[in-house]
Design a protein around this motif. Structure first.
Motif, short mmCIF file in Angstrom:
data_model
loop_
_atom_site.label_atom_id
_atom_site.label_comp_id
_atom_site.label_asym_id
_atom_site.label_seq_id
_atom_site.Cartn_x
_atom_site.Cartn_y
_atom_site.Cartn_z
N ASP A 1 0.81 -1.22 0.00
CA ASP A 1 0.00 0.00 0.00
C ASP A 1 0.85 1.27 0.00
OD1 ASP A 1 -2.80 0.83 0.04
OD2 ASP A 1 -2.24 1.90 1.87
N ASP A 2 0.28 2.31 -0.61
CA ASP A 2 0.95 3.61 -0.74
C ASP A 2 1.33 4.21 0.62
OD1 ASP A 2 1.55 6.06 -2.53
OD2 ASP A 2 0.23 6.87 -0.98
N THR A 3 0.59 3.86 1.68
CA THR A 3 0.92 4.41 3.00
C THR A 3 2.30 3.95 3.46
OG1 THR A 3 -0.28 2.58 4.00
CG2 THR A 3 -1.45 4.67 3.84
N HIS A 4 2.79 2.87 2.88
CA HIS A 4 4.13 2.38 3.25
C HIS A 4 5.21 2.86 2.26
CE1 HIS A 4 2.60 0.01 6.52
NE2 HIS A 4 1.63 -0.40 5.72
N LYS A 5 4.80 3.72 1.34
CA LYS A 5 5.81 4.30 0.42
C LYS A 5 6.43 5.50 1.13
CE LYS A 5 5.07 6.80 -3.36
NZ LYS A 5 4.45 7.24 -4.64
N ASN A 6 7.22 5.21 2.14
CA ASN A 6 7.73 6.29 2.99
C ASN A 6 9.21 6.08 3.34
OD1 ASN A 6 7.73 4.27 4.93
ND2 ASN A 6 5.75 4.86 5.74
N GLY B 1 5.89 -5.20 -8.93
CA GLY B 1 4.72 -4.74 -8.20
C GLY B 1 4.03 -3.58 -8.89
N GLY B 2 3.13 -2.97 -8.14
CA GLY B 2 2.43 -1.80 -8.66
C GLY B 2 3.28 -0.55 -8.49
N GLY B 3 2.61 0.60 -8.62
CA GLY B 3 3.33 1.87 -8.55
C GLY B 3 4.02 2.10 -7.22
N MET B 4 3.48 1.54 -6.17
CA MET B 4 4.12 1.70 -4.87
C MET B 4 5.52 1.09 -4.91
SD MET B 4 4.84 -0.19 -1.97
CE MET B 4 5.25 0.21 -0.30
N GLY C 1 8.84 6.38 -17.40
CA GLY C 1 9.00 7.84 -17.35
C GLY C 1 9.97 8.34 -16.31
N GLY C 2 10.44 7.44 -15.43
CA GLY C 2 11.56 7.79 -14.56
C GLY C 2 11.23 8.53 -13.30
N LYS C 3 9.91 8.69 -12.99
CA LYS C 3 9.59 9.38 -11.73
C LYS C 3 9.61 8.37 -10.59
CE LYS C 3 5.88 11.66 -13.42
NZ LYS C 3 4.60 12.33 -13.21
N THR C 4 10.51 8.59 -9.64
CA THR C 4 10.61 7.70 -8.48
C THR C 4 10.48 8.54 -7.22
OG1 THR C 4 12.99 7.92 -8.07
CG2 THR C 4 12.33 6.35 -9.77
N GLY C 5 10.13 7.91 -6.10
CA GLY C 5 10.08 8.71 -4.88
C GLY C 5 9.24 8.10 -3.79
N VAL C 6 9.19 8.81 -2.68
CA VAL C 6 8.39 8.38 -1.52
C VAL C 6 7.60 9.57 -0.97
CG1 VAL C 6 9.98 6.52 -0.83
CG2 VAL C 6 10.31 8.83 0.10
N ASN C 7 6.61 9.25 -0.16
CA ASN C 7 5.81 10.28 0.52
C ASN C 7 6.54 10.72 1.79
OD1 ASN C 7 3.88 9.56 -1.44
ND2 ASN C 7 2.99 8.02 -0.08
N LEU C 8 6.25 11.94 2.23
CA LEU C 8 6.88 12.44 3.45
C LEU C 8 5.89 13.31 4.22
CD1 LEU C 8 9.71 12.74 4.97
CD2 LEU C 8 9.90 14.92 3.77
N ASN C 9 5.71 13.00 5.51
CA ASN C 9 4.82 13.78 6.38
C ASN C 9 3.45 14.02 5.74
OD1 ASN C 9 6.94 13.98 8.17
ND2 ASN C 9 7.69 15.89 7.27
N GLY C 10 2.91 12.98 5.11
CA GLY C 10 1.59 13.08 4.51
C GLY C 10 1.56 13.75 3.15
N LEU C 11 2.70 14.16 2.65
CA LEU C 11 2.76 14.81 1.34
C LEU C 11 3.18 13.77 0.29
CD1 LEU C 11 4.55 18.10 2.46
CD2 LEU C 11 2.12 17.80 1.89
N ASN D 1 4.75 11.96 -2.75
CA ASN D 1 5.95 12.03 -3.59
C ASN D 1 6.80 13.27 -3.29
OD1 ASN D 1 4.96 9.71 -4.92
ND2 ASN D 1 3.67 11.01 -6.21
N GLU D 2 6.92 13.57 -2.00
CA GLU D 2 7.62 14.79 -1.58
C GLU D 2 9.13 14.70 -1.84
OE1 GLU D 2 6.40 17.52 -0.93
OE2 GLU D 2 7.44 18.63 0.62
N VAL D 3 9.66 13.48 -1.74
CA VAL D 3 11.10 13.29 -1.95
C VAL D 3 11.29 12.26 -3.06
CG1 VAL D 3 13.28 12.63 -0.88
CG2 VAL D 3 11.48 13.67 0.51
N GLY D 4 12.10 12.58 -4.04
CA GLY D 4 12.27 11.62 -5.13
C GLY D 4 13.34 12.04 -6.11
N ALA D 5 13.43 11.28 -7.18
CA ALA D 5 14.43 11.58 -8.21
C ALA D 5 13.91 11.10 -9.56
CB ALA D 5 15.73 10.85 -7.87
N PHE D 6 14.39 11.74 -10.60
CA PHE D 6 14.09 11.26 -11.95
C PHE D 6 15.18 10.28 -12.34
CE2 PHE D 6 11.58 15.12 -11.94
CZ PHE D 6 10.42 14.70 -12.58
N CYS D 7 14.81 9.06 -12.61
CA CYS D 7 15.79 8.05 -12.98
C CYS D 7 15.06 6.91 -13.71
CB CYS D 7 16.48 7.50 -11.73
SG CYS D 7 17.82 6.39 -12.07
#
Ligand code: NAD
Length: 184
Positions: free
Chosen positions: A61-66, A92-95, A129-139, A141-147
Motif C-alpha cells: 500500500d501507498d501508506t508504506h511508500k515512505n 509490483g504496482g506503482g508503490m 517515465g523515470g519518476k521515483t520517490g516516496v511520501n513524506l509527512n503526509g505529502l 511524492n515529496e522526496v524523489g528523483a528522476f531516474c
C-alpha cells in the motif's frame, strides 16, 4: 536521463532471462510487496537468477511508500552486500516501482533497476517515465528523483489476479490521458 526501454511480452520469464544474460551485474535483488511476493513472484520461478536472488519484501500500500520503508530497502541492500554493479528488479504496482526506483537511484549513488509492473496503473503510468520517490509527512511524492529503469517489462497476464478496484484505477488513468491528449 538514460533512454527508456520498454518490452511488451506474453512470456515474462523468457524476456527477463534474455534481458539478464545481456547485462553484467554481480548480485541480483528483487523487491516486491507482500501481495506481489505471493501472487506475482512465483511467476518468475523459471528464471534461475531470480531464484538465487535476495528477495526484499515490503508491506503493501501507498501508506508504506515512505522513508521508513525506504530505509528498510537500503538496509537490506547493504546487509546482503549490494555493490554499485548490483541490479534491483521491482515487481509490483506503482508503490513498489516508485519506492524501488528511488532506493536504486540513491543506493551507492545509483544502481541499475528493472521494473516489472503488475498493476494496470503501473503498466500504463507509474513504471515508465523515470519518476521515483516516496511520501513524506503526509505529502505525496515529496522526496524523489528522476531516474529511468534500465528496462521495463510489461506482461499483461499479471492483471489476472488484480482486483476490480485497481483495474478501474489503471483504466481511469488511461481514459484521462486519452481525454487530455488533444483539445477535441
Ligand atoms: N512514478 C509515476 O509516474 C507514478 C504515476 C502514477 C502513480 N504513481 C504512484 O503509484 C502508486 C499507486 O500505484 P498502484 O495503483 O499500482 O498501487 P499499488 O502499487 O499500491 O498496488 C495496488 C494494490 O494491488 C496489489 N497488486 C499489485 N499487483 C497485483 C497483482 N498482479 N495481482 C493482485 N494484486 C496486485 C498491491 O499489492 C496493492 O495492494 C502511488 O504510490 C502513486 O503515487 C507513480
Amino acid at each position: 536521463m538514460e533512454e527508456q526501454h520498454i518490452i511488451f511480452t506474453q512470456d515474462v520469464c523468457h524476456t527477463l532471462n534474455e534481458v539478464l544474460v545481456e547485462w553484467s551485474y554481480d548480485r541480483l535483488f528483487v523487491l516486491a510487496d507482500e501481495t506481489t511476493a505471493q501472487l506475482c513472484l512465483p511467476r518468475l520461478q523459471n528464471v534461475l537468477s531470480v531464484c538465487n536472488a535476495e528477495i526484499i519484501t515490503t508491506q503493501t500500500d501507498d501508506t508504506h511508500k515512505n522513508i521508513e520503508t525506504l530505509t528498510q530497502v537500503w538496509t537490506s541492500l547493504s546487509q546482503y552486500g549490494a555493490t554499485r554493479r548490483s541490479l534491483l528488479i521491482n515487481v509490483g504496482g506503482g508503490m513498489v516501482t516508485d519506492l524501488g526506483g528511488f532506493a536504486a537511484s540513491t543506493f551507492k549513488r545509483g544502481i541499475c533497476f528493472v521494473n516489472i509492473p503488475t498493476t494496470l496503473l503501473a503498466m500504463v503510468d507509474a513504471s515508465v517515465g523515470g519518476k521515483t520517490g516516496v511520501n513524506l509527512n503526509g505529502l505525496k511524492n515529496e522526496v524523489g528523483a528522476f531516474c529511468n529503469a534500465k528496462q521495463v517489462i510489461v506482461d499483461a497476464s499479471f492483471l489476472q489476479t488484480l482486483d476490480h478496484k485497481n483495474l478501474c484505477s489503471g483504466f481511469a488513468e488511461m481514459l484521462k490521458h486519452s481525454l487530455i491528449h488533444t483539445r477535441e
